[in-house]
Design a protein around this motif. Structure first.
Motif: not given
Length: 184
Positions: A149-156, A162-168
């Motif tokens: 449930k926690s993983l699904d909440k995180y994935a959705n 957006n806050s953990y997007s990979t920098p170029p």
């Protein structure tokens, strides 16, 4: 003729020996004393109990596999024949939950239950172990559901994505080179 008499004398001796009482070795104690009928019945019952107890514990061992700790241990009773017969037994099995791994705990508890209920005639203690394993398995299932449930909440959650997007890669190289320059 003398030979015939000699053979007859030996034959006669054999006949005298064959008249002696023939004793079944199953009716003897380890001291050589002959058992009474009641003692024979007790020995027969003890032999049957011994066989059942050993088969029961062997079933636990076979189903328990790598969870078995140290094999079977037995409680013995001395029969009227002087021999020891297993009248009770136990097999130690690792039934501890696998910390921080509910899936492994579920698999382990399923094997514990199989081991506990493996004999044809599970004892009250065997049933108790199986019930306790079921409770641990149910708790691990709830933990696993909570994790999913926690993983699904995180994935959705798009804000988290957006806050953990990979920098170029170039900006990562620039930040590393600045840190290196500072250290030098």
């Amino acid at each position: 003729d003398n030979e015939d008499i000699f053979i007859n004398k030996n034959q006669e001796k054999k006949d005298n020996k064959s008249q002696s009482k023939v004793i079944n070795t199953d009716k003897l104690s380890i001291t050589g004393k002959e058992l009474s009928d009641a003692e024979e019945r007790e020995v027969k019952a003890l032999k049957e109990i011994d066989a059942r107890v050993k088969a029961h514990e062997q079933a636990h061992i076979a189903a328990g596999g790598s969870l078995v700790r140290g094999g079977a241990s037995f409680t013995y009773k001395k029969g009227p024949d002087g021999r020891d017969y297993a009248v009770a037994g136990e097999v130690k099995i690792d039934a501890s939950p696998d910390p921080n791994n509910p899936e492994a705990t579920i698999r382990k508890m399923q094997q514990v239950k199989r081991a506990a209920l493996a004999p044809a005639d599970p004892s009250p203690q065997d049933r108790k172990v199986a019930m306790e394993a079921t409770q641990i398995e149910n708790q691990a299932s709830m933990e696993l559901a909570q994790q999913k449930k926690s993983l699904d909440k995180y994935a959705n959650n798009s804000n988290i994505k957006n806050s953990y997007s990979t920098p170029p890669i170039q900006s990562l190289k620039n930040s590393l080179s600045k840190k290196i320059n500072i250290l030098i």
